[in-house]
Scaffold this active site. Sequence first.
Site, PDB file in Angstrom:
ATOM      1  N   GLU A 146       5.022 -10.417 -22.263  1.00 46.48           N
ATOM      2  CA  GLU A 146       5.205 -11.673 -21.536  1.00 46.48           C
ATOM      3  C   GLU A 146       5.952 -11.495 -20.213  1.00 46.48           C
ATOM      4  O   GLU A 146       6.540 -12.452 -19.704  1.00 46.48           O
ATOM      5  CB  GLU A 146       5.906 -12.699 -22.423  1.00 46.48           C
ATOM      6  N   ASP A 178       6.133 -17.361 -20.549  1.00 43.41           N
ATOM      7  CA  ASP A 178       7.075 -16.444 -19.907  1.00 43.41           C
ATOM      8  C   ASP A 178       6.369 -15.523 -18.919  1.00 43.41           C
ATOM      9  O   ASP A 178       6.951 -15.133 -17.900  1.00 43.41           O
ATOM     10  CB  ASP A 178       7.806 -15.618 -20.963  1.00 43.41           C
ATOM     11  N   HIS A 215      12.474 -19.821 -30.449  1.00 40.71           N
ATOM     12  CA  HIS A 215      12.682 -21.062 -29.698  1.00 40.71           C
ATOM     13  C   HIS A 215      12.892 -22.271 -30.597  1.00 40.71           C
ATOM     14  O   HIS A 215      13.326 -23.320 -30.105  1.00 40.71           O
ATOM     15  CB  HIS A 215      11.498 -21.316 -28.759  1.00 40.71           C
ATOM     16  N   ARG A 248       8.354 -14.832 -36.093  1.00 43.62           N
ATOM     17  CA  ARG A 248       8.855 -14.283 -34.838  1.00 43.62           C
ATOM     18  C   ARG A 248      10.379 -14.308 -34.858  1.00 43.62           C
ATOM     19  O   ARG A 248      10.988 -15.382 -34.904  1.00 43.62           O
ATOM     20  CB  ARG A 248       8.337 -15.076 -33.635  1.00 43.62           C
ATOM     21  N   ASP A 283      13.191  -8.252 -45.669  1.00 39.24           N
ATOM     22  CA  ASP A 283      13.721  -8.371 -47.020  1.00 39.24           C
ATOM     23  C   ASP A 283      13.440  -9.750 -47.619  1.00 39.24           C
ATOM     24  O   ASP A 283      13.314  -9.890 -48.841  1.00 39.24           O
ATOM     25  CB  ASP A 283      15.220  -8.084 -47.042  1.00 39.24           C
TER      26      ASP A 283
END
Length: 255
Positions: free
Chosen positions: A151, A177, A48, A73, A87
């Site tokens: 969620e 959510d 977000h 996230r 990585d």
Amino acid sequence: MELRRNAFKAAIQNGERQIGLWCSMSDSSVAEMLAGCGYDWLMFDTEHAALDPLSVLPLLQAVASYPVSAIVRPTSLNVAEIKKLLDCGAQTLLIPQIQNAEEARLAAASVAYPPEGIRGVAGLTRATGFGAIDGYARAAREEICLLVQIETKSALDDLEAICAVDGIDGVFIGPADLAASLGHAENPQHPDVKAAVADAVRRIRACGKPAGFLSLSQEWNREVDAAGSVFTAVDVDIAILRNGALARAKEWKSA
């Protein structure tokens, strides 16, 4: 050069309470400052916030020398993006919008090298110490912590099966959510949502997995903490900034 130990993973596996902060700001100086504020973990959000692997990298570098664990996230259950974040040196990932056990299995495969998983192999990355960590590919998964985010109602319906997926290290509940999925958009503290969150935490713990949670309500955070949340995010960086700025303006405007 030795592989960095994942202190966050070790702590939640031992049931040790870990208090975190959600981070959406892209400034590495802010990340470095927050790293010294006493939180156990910082979560850098590319879902977000205006962050991506390229902008997360300097944040990971900024906090690396501090006694805090970095969590990232990704935008979604995106195998290529997950590979890139790993990585870049992320050792703990929170995968959003996991709907069922099948998606949880794909998430688990995404963070493990073949033959157990599907993570692509690259030798000269930050994760490998640019080639200096001997045996990285063999040992990496031991220090990678995979968190999946629950969620939606469909995820709640399949919660025990998600928890049973091999490779899932923790299960996080996203209340905003989840509230929308349960028919209470923009009202995450509706009694039905709060009851669903508390029940989910108990179910996750009953499955032997650590549970996590985030809210801007400290009262609700304490309630979920008491219900059994092991890793709880207790605020958001931009909310702290805005609340402080509003309070200072109000102080002086009303003087």
